[in-house]
Motif scaffolding. Structure first.
Motif, PDB file in Angstrom:
ATOM      1  N   ILE A  95       0.838  -1.201   0.000  1.00 46.28           N
ATOM      2  CA  ILE A  95       0.000   0.000   0.000  1.00 46.28           C
ATOM      3  C   ILE A  95       0.874   1.253   0.000  1.00 46.28           C
ATOM      4  O   ILE A  95       0.588   2.228  -0.710  1.00 46.28           O
ATOM      5  CB  ILE A  95      -0.940  -0.016   1.222  1.00 46.28           C
ATOM      6  N   GLY A  96       1.943   1.252   0.805  1.00 45.76           N
ATOM      7  CA  GLY A  96       2.811   2.425   0.871  1.00 45.76           C
ATOM      8  C   GLY A  96       3.435   2.765  -0.463  1.00 45.76           C
ATOM      9  O   GLY A  96       3.456   3.931  -0.878  1.00 45.76           O
ATOM     10  N   ALA A  97       3.953   1.749  -1.173  1.00 44.77           N
ATOM     11  CA  ALA A  97       4.562   2.006  -2.480  1.00 44.77           C
ATOM     12  C   ALA A  97       3.528   2.540  -3.465  1.00 44.77           C
ATOM     13  O   ALA A  97       3.799   3.488  -4.218  1.00 44.77           O
ATOM     14  CB  ALA A  97       5.197   0.728  -3.018  1.00 44.77           C
ATOM     15  N   SER A  98       2.346   1.944  -3.477  1.00 45.84           N
ATOM     16  CA  SER A  98       1.305   2.376  -4.421  1.00 45.84           C
ATOM     17  C   SER A  98       0.859   3.807  -4.149  1.00 45.84           C
ATOM     18  O   SER A  98       0.732   4.618  -5.075  1.00 45.84           O
ATOM     19  CB  SER A  98       0.106   1.430  -4.342  1.00 45.84           C
ATOM     20  N   VAL A  99       0.605   4.127  -2.887  1.00 40.54           N
ATOM     21  CA  VAL A  99       0.134   5.470  -2.550  1.00 40.54           C
ATOM     22  C   VAL A  99       1.225   6.505  -2.817  1.00 40.54           C
ATOM     23  O   VAL A  99       0.946   7.615  -3.289  1.00 40.54           O
ATOM     24  CB  VAL A  99      -0.334   5.518  -1.086  1.00 40.54           C
ATOM     25  N   PHE A 104       2.837  11.165  -6.727  1.00 39.55           N
ATOM     26  CA  PHE A 104       3.541  11.841  -7.818  1.00 39.55           C
ATOM     27  C   PHE A 104       2.649  11.921  -9.059  1.00 39.55           C
ATOM     28  O   PHE A 104       2.623  12.943  -9.748  1.00 39.55           O
ATOM     29  CB  PHE A 104       4.839  11.094  -8.146  1.00 39.55           C
ATOM     30  N   VAL A 105       1.945  10.835  -9.353  1.00 36.65           N
ATOM     31  CA  VAL A 105       1.050  10.845 -10.515  1.00 36.65           C
ATOM     32  C   VAL A 105      -0.044  11.891 -10.330  1.00 36.65           C
ATOM     33  O   VAL A 105      -0.389  12.630 -11.259  1.00 36.65           O
ATOM     34  CB  VAL A 105       0.438   9.445 -10.720  1.00 36.65           C
ATOM     35  N   ASP A 106      -0.587  11.974  -9.136  1.00 32.76           N
ATOM     36  CA  ASP A 106      -1.640  12.950  -8.853  1.00 32.76           C
ATOM     37  C   ASP A 106      -1.122  14.371  -9.039  1.00 32.76           C
ATOM     38  O   ASP A 106      -1.775  15.197  -9.682  1.00 32.76           O
ATOM     39  CB  ASP A 106      -2.147  12.745  -7.429  1.00 32.76           C
ATOM     40  N   ALA A 397      -0.333   1.555   8.533  1.00 28.42           N
ATOM     41  CA  ALA A 397       1.119   1.407   8.377  1.00 28.42           C
ATOM     42  C   ALA A 397       1.555   1.794   6.970  1.00 28.42           C
ATOM     43  O   ALA A 397       2.603   2.424   6.774  1.00 28.42           O
ATOM     44  CB  ALA A 397       1.529  -0.036   8.687  1.00 28.42           C
ATOM     45  N   GLY A 398       0.730   1.439   5.967  1.00 30.32           N
ATOM     46  CA  GLY A 398       1.051   1.816   4.590  1.00 30.32           C
ATOM     47  C   GLY A 398       1.036   3.310   4.381  1.00 30.32           C
ATOM     48  O   GLY A 398       1.841   3.847   3.617  1.00 30.32           O
ATOM     49  N   ALA A 399       0.110   4.014   5.044  1.00 32.68           N
ATOM     50  CA  ALA A 399       0.078   5.480   4.939  1.00 32.68           C
ATOM     51  C   ALA A 399       1.364   6.091   5.480  1.00 32.68           C
ATOM     52  O   ALA A 399       1.923   7.027   4.895  1.00 32.68           O
ATOM     53  CB  ALA A 399      -1.134   6.026   5.690  1.00 32.68           C
ATOM     54  N   ALA A 400       1.843   5.548   6.610  1.00 38.58           N
ATOM     55  CA  ALA A 400       3.108   6.051   7.162  1.00 38.58           C
ATOM     56  C   ALA A 400       4.263   5.774   6.201  1.00 38.58           C
ATOM     57  O   ALA A 400       5.127   6.634   5.977  1.00 38.58           O
ATOM     58  CB  ALA A 400       3.373   5.403   8.523  1.00 38.58           C
ATOM     59  N   TRP A 429       0.619  14.227   1.140  1.00 42.51           N
ATOM     60  CA  TRP A 429      -0.665  13.658   1.563  1.00 42.51           C
ATOM     61  C   TRP A 429      -1.758  14.697   1.415  1.00 42.51           C
ATOM     62  O   TRP A 429      -1.702  15.762   2.019  1.00 42.51           O
ATOM     63  CB  TRP A 429      -0.566  13.198   3.008  1.00 42.51           C
ATOM     64  N   ASN A 430      -2.728  14.420   0.565  1.00 44.29           N
ATOM     65  CA  ASN A 430      -3.835  15.351   0.351  1.00 44.29           C
ATOM     66  C   ASN A 430      -5.123  14.553   0.164  1.00 44.29           C
ATOM     67  O   ASN A 430      -5.157  13.342   0.400  1.00 44.29           O
ATOM     68  CB  ASN A 430      -3.558  16.249  -0.864  1.00 44.29           C
ATOM     69  N   ALA A 431      -6.175  15.248  -0.251  1.00 49.80           N
ATOM     70  CA  ALA A 431      -7.473  14.581  -0.387  1.00 49.80           C
ATOM     71  C   ALA A 431      -7.426  13.453  -1.417  1.00 49.80           C
ATOM     72  O   ALA A 431      -8.023  12.387  -1.218  1.00 49.80           O
ATOM     73  CB  ALA A 431      -8.537  15.618  -0.769  1.00 49.80           C
ATOM     74  N   HIS A 432      -6.694  13.692  -2.529  1.00 47.55           N
ATOM     75  CA  HIS A 432      -6.630  12.666  -3.576  1.00 47.55           C
ATOM     76  C   HIS A 432      -5.897  11.422  -3.097  1.00 47.55           C
ATOM     77  O   HIS A 432      -6.376  10.289  -3.277  1.00 47.55           O
ATOM     78  CB  HIS A 432      -5.952  13.230  -4.817  1.00 47.55           C
ATOM     79  N   THR A 433      -4.707  11.615  -2.511  1.00 48.75           N
ATOM     80  CA  THR A 433      -3.962  10.452  -2.041  1.00 48.75           C
ATOM     81  C   THR A 433      -4.695   9.760  -0.900  1.00 48.75           C
ATOM     82  O   THR A 433      -4.657   8.528  -0.792  1.00 48.75           O
ATOM     83  CB  THR A 433      -2.552  10.872  -1.587  1.00 48.75           C
ATOM     84  N   GLY A 434      -5.371  10.537  -0.054  1.00 51.90           N
ATOM     85  CA  GLY A 434      -6.156   9.933   1.018  1.00 51.90           C
ATOM     86  C   GLY A 434      -7.287   9.079   0.475  1.00 51.90           C
ATOM     87  O   GLY A 434      -7.539   7.961   0.963  1.00 51.90           O
ATOM     88  N   ALA A 435      -7.993   9.592  -0.543  1.00 54.07           N
ATOM     89  CA  ALA A 435      -9.082   8.820  -1.146  1.00 54.07           C
ATOM     90  C   ALA A 435      -8.551   7.566  -1.830  1.00 54.07           C
ATOM     91  O   ALA A 435      -9.162   6.491  -1.766  1.00 54.07           O
ATOM     92  CB  ALA A 435      -9.835   9.695  -2.146  1.00 54.07           C
ATOM     93  N   PHE A 436      -7.393   7.702  -2.490  1.00 52.57           N
ATOM     94  CA  PHE A 436      -6.784   6.550  -3.154  1.00 52.57           C
ATOM     95  C   PHE A 436      -6.399   5.490  -2.124  1.00 52.57           C
ATOM     96  O   PHE A 436      -6.652   4.292  -2.320  1.00 52.57           O
ATOM     97  CB  PHE A 436      -5.559   7.004  -3.939  1.00 52.57           C
ATOM     98  N   ALA A 437      -5.796   5.931  -1.020  1.00 54.51           N
ATOM     99  CA  ALA A 437      -5.425   4.990   0.035  1.00 54.51           C
ATOM    100  C   ALA A 437      -6.658   4.324   0.633  1.00 54.51           C
ATOM    101  O   ALA A 437      -6.648   3.116   0.929  1.00 54.51           O
ATOM    102  CB  ALA A 437      -4.629   5.718   1.116  1.00 54.51           C
TER     103      ALA A 437
END
Length: 869
Positions: A95-99, A104-106, A397-400, A429-437
């Motif tokens: 999850i951490g690698a994907s987010v 960066f993509v976002d 843990a992935g978010a961290a 960390w923003n709304a987009h990455t939070g929603a993706f996670a």
């Protein structure tokens, strides 16, 4: 809320007291104590049911069950710390690698540019056969600005270097020259002061400058009174009229600190054949890109008929401005996102395998709970809760991990490269990455819950009670577990093949033939004030003094100068013709460099024929040139070009140059581009005030750089010196090398984790299968089976799984490689060597992991195995 337990206890005591009173009354009627108590309980009914009805009064049943299930799930995780830690760690990595990559993509592809209505901003330039994005000449820009009806505003910009004179001496600084409406077109207003007034960008306009926020902060202490002060740029006073916002960035300008209006043109810039400006325009609301393209092409053809340019067939190029910023980065980001998604998939598959194995060990528990009245839905809710809880912990843990990874990757990007990627400031960390996670966490929870519930079958409760934890491997586990491992191995092959191809591309890129020797070569840029060195004699005297003083330093073998160093860009080009040959309007574009007599020998460019320049090649002698082999092959095939002549418009006037030598192809442009034809002119005949110094050393070049800077300032304190670095460092920090290195390292990291997870998954499947078949293996060995046959039995199962995974992975890896072929350099997408190495490495690792459980199986004691049954 806090009195519920007390109320339930009070109610239970009340029932008990009631039963005792009823029993006492019955005893008074002549019944025995035992019979009285029995009759009292019969008349009252089910005590446990009454207590439960009271407990559930005013409660949300499903929520109460959820709380109970959550507590039970936590106890299960605490009871099995190895399983919990492994599952959470694997999920955190995936999850951490994907987010992190999505961040960066976002920032690059999804977030809009930091300008007003950025979708209407267009890059407006000319185009020809050499390039779809060709710079504008300034006269053409003025005509395009005047004649077009598609843009509400159209402006131009070009980079520029200045010498900033301060109390501590002269310092070269980066600036940007822009037309007057440039910031209005972007929709940006200065945070302090004002924008350019109309007319300040006309020829002869006032010397005014707008500061970047960074320049205002570092050079003026962020003082508001800086507006209105003057700065000395190239020995001319410029009045500061404004300060740009902190959030402002403009990728094509890099780290420009000083923004000045275009109100002074050099002799070259007055010409329609000198292309040095880029255009940016804002489309009118009702105009499409296609219609603007058609109009600008018509204007370009009109100007070409009005002002013929022999050899040039220029048109117009209109593309969204966002493409200019992220065009080169998009395929890399999408490739990395795909790699991160595959890593996430393999992580989820691995955790699903762990959950499935664990559910196999809980068959007795499930059977007992079902026999005691638990419905299928109730059991399902329990396992869904466990999967959800595991996914929550893994996601946190992935978010961290994602936040730490994003910060690390941002720090790894060099400052010069980061200046051309303004979207890096929005990575985080923003709304987009939070929603993706959150979406990933939800999908992970559903996957884990679905995996665990595959073992729930009320029709087999009796079998579960009978078998308990005895070791017969279920058909479901054999099939599903094996399939999960095949998926893991296939994904690992895809990632490893991609990493191998990108690694080969990086190797080929860094070992591409350069045409010169970059080792022990120190470089720096020098800017000489034109107000001091006005004449040819003064400029040539400076060149000679620099070479003399630098060459006499300890450890210096030789030194030379060039208008641009190798491996920078195929810019500063020239259009040439050949006197005496028929001319049919061809456009012959070549790279142009101005070099000192010592430069080509210093960089060790091989002389193929003829000679290099000497000090006698100066402004008082006929013009001479040295060409590279690419120019000789293209324009003098099968001939000796020495003695031939080429012609161009140097300084706006026709000039003829005699070819006196041919050198090997020095790679003047990017590492991943083909070598262009190039011509070299004597710097003594062209007189450049902005040049680079290359110094061949007998020691590490980095140790000599401070001495070089000190020596140049001793020659003239007004010389601006910058960009001190070894040539090897400059090559390694080019955008092509950095982008290939980042993509190779990140995908390589994904591949390494995928290899470990895949091998561990295979080990888990084989080890569990061996555990489940302990009785079978014991029977086989009791009947005379040899240890070698047990080895073959286990290794055959592992071999089939590995082979199927490798075959599927090879097919998928070829498709994935075709997808990322734009990132490959010097290697084919279906490179047999890379794919063979991946197969061998993963195959050996898989069989090595399978050997451990095979050895354990072969060591089974038949007596102990049968006694356990």
């Amino acid at each position: 809320m806090f009195k519920r337990r007390r109320s339930a206890d009070d109610f239970a005591e009340e029932i008990k007291a009631h039963l005792e009173l009823e029993a006492d009354e019955l005893k008074g009627e002549g019944l025995t104590e035992e019979e009285a108590r029995r009759r009292a309980r019969v008349e009252f009914g089910n005590v446990r049911a009454a207590n439960e009805r009271f407990y559930l009064r005013n409660r949300v049943v499903w929520l109460d069950n959820l709380v109970r299930d959550a507590k039970f799930a936590i106890r299960q995780l605490v009871k099995n710390p190895g399983f919990a830690a492994t599952a959470i760690l694997v999920l955190a990595l995936g999850i951490g690698a994907s987010v992190a990559i999505f961040g960066f993509v976002d920032a690059a592809l999804l977030e809009p540019l930091p300008y007003a209505n950025p979708g209407r901003l267009m890059s407006v330039n000319e185009s020809n056969v050499e390039s779809q994005r060709w710079p504008l000449s300034y006269p053409d820009f003025l005509d395009w600005q005047r004649l077009n009806r598609s843009f509400s505003s159209l402006d131009a910009y070009t980079g520029s270097g200045y010498l900033l004179h301060t109390k501590s001496g002269a310092e070269p600084v980066q600036g940007e020259r822009v037309s007057g409406g440039f910031f209005a077109t972007l929709g940006v207003r200065p945070m302090l002061g004002r924008d350019f007034y109309p007319g300040e960008d006309l020829l002869g306009g006032p010397n005014v400058v707008i500061l970047s926020y960074e320049a205002w902060l570092t050079r003026f202490g962020a003082k508001p009174e800086a507006v209105g002060r003057t700065v000395d740029l190239d020995n001319q006073a410029y009045t500061i009229i404004g300060v740009l916002p902190r959030s402002f960035s403009f990728a094509p300008s890099g780290n420009a600190e000083f923004w000045v209006p275009i109100n002074v043109l050099s002799p070259h810039e007055h010409s329609r054949t000198f292309y040095a400006f880029m255009g940016i325009g804002r489309l009118r609301e009702s105009v499409t890109v296609q219609s603007a393209q058609a109009e600008m092409m018509a204007i370009a053809q009109h100007l070409l008929r009005q002002y013929p340019k022999p050899g040039l067939d220029l048109s117009a190029s209109i593309v969204p401005f966002s493409e200019i910023i992220i065009g080169d980065v998009r395929p890399i980001l999408l490739t990395l996102l795909g790699g991160a998604a595959l890593l996430l998939l393999i992580a989820c598959v691995n955790v699903a395998s762990l959950v499935l194995v664990r559910s196999e060990s809980r068959r007795r528990e499930i059977a007992v709970r079902g026999a005691l009245g638990a419905t299928y839905a109730r059991l399902l809710q329990q396992f869904v809760t466990e999967g959800l809880l595991l996914a929550v912990f893994g996601s946190l843990a992935g978010a961290a991990v994602a936040i730490a990874t994003m910060k690390l990757l941002r720090r790894l990007v060099p400052e010069d490269m980061a200046s051309s990627m303004p979207f890096l400031g929005g990575v985080g960390w923003n709304a987009h990455t939070g929603a993706f996670a959150a979406a990933i966490a939800l999908m992970t929870a559903l996957l884990l819950a679905a995996t665990a519930t595959l073992r729930l079958s009320l029709r087999k409760l009796r079998d579960g009670l009978a078998d308990g934890d005895r070791g017969t491997a279920g058909l479901l586990w054999r099939r599903l577990g094996a399939n999960l491992v095949v998926v893991e191995l296939a994904i690992a092959v895809v990632l490893m093949a991609g990493a191998g191809l990108l690694g080969q591309s990086l190797y080929h890129l860094l070992h591409v033939p350069l045409g010169f020797d970059p080792d022990h070569l120190a470089t720096l840029r020098v800017m000489a004030p034109g107000s001091v060195y006005k004449t040819d004699d003064q400029t040539m005297g400076l060149y000679q003094e620099i070479v003399r003083r630098v060459s006499s330093l300890p450890g210096v073998k030789s030194a030379g100068m060039s208008s641009m160093l190798p491996v920078e860009c195929y810019c500063a080009t020239d259009s040439i013709q050949f006197p005496g040959r028929p001319y049919h309007g061809e456009h012959n574009e070549v790279v142009e460099r101005h070099v000192s007599p010592e430069y080509l020998p210093t960089v060790k460019a091989s002389l193929v024929r003829g000679r290099v320049f000497t000090e006698a090649d100066n402004a008082s002698t006929p013009g001479v040139t040295v060409i590279n082999q690419a120019l000789a092959r293209k324009y003098f095939p099968g001939q000796d070009p020495t003695g031939q002549r080429i012609a161009n418009d140097e300084g706006g006037r026709p000039s003829v140059w005699e070819i006196v030598g041919v050198v090997d192809d020095v790679r003047e442009g990017s590492l991943d581009e083909d070598v262009w034809p190039a011509e070299y002119f004597p710097i003594n005949q062209t007189r450049d005030h902005f040049f680079s110094l290359a110094v061949r050393t007998a020691q590490e070049p980095g140790t000599l750089l401070p001495m070089l800077v000190s020596t140049l300032h001793q020659i003239d304190a007004n010389l601006g010196v910058s960009d001190e670095a070894s040539m090897a460092e400059k090559i390694g920090s080019t955008q092509a090398a950095l982008l290939h290195r980042f993509s190779a390292l990140l995908v390589g990291g994904f591949a390494a984790m995928a290899l470990v997870l895949g091998v561990v998954g295979l080990y888990g499947v084989i080890a569990y299968s061996v555990t489940q078949r302990t009785r079978e293996i014991g029977v086989r060995m009791a009947l005379g089976a040899q240890r070698s046959s047990v080895y073959r039995l286990v290794m055959r199962q592992a071999g089939w799984l590995t082979a199927v995974g490798l075959v599927i992975g090879l097919v998928c890896s070829v498709g994935a490689s075709l997808f990322m072929r734009k990132l490959l350099f010097g290697v084919q997408a279906w490179d047999a060597v890379t794919l063979s190495c991946v197969v061998v490495l993963l195959g050996l690792a898989s069989m090595g992991a399978s050997f451990v459980p095979a050895r354990r199986a072969a060591s089974v004691n038949p007596v102990e195995a049968l006694r356990a049954e």
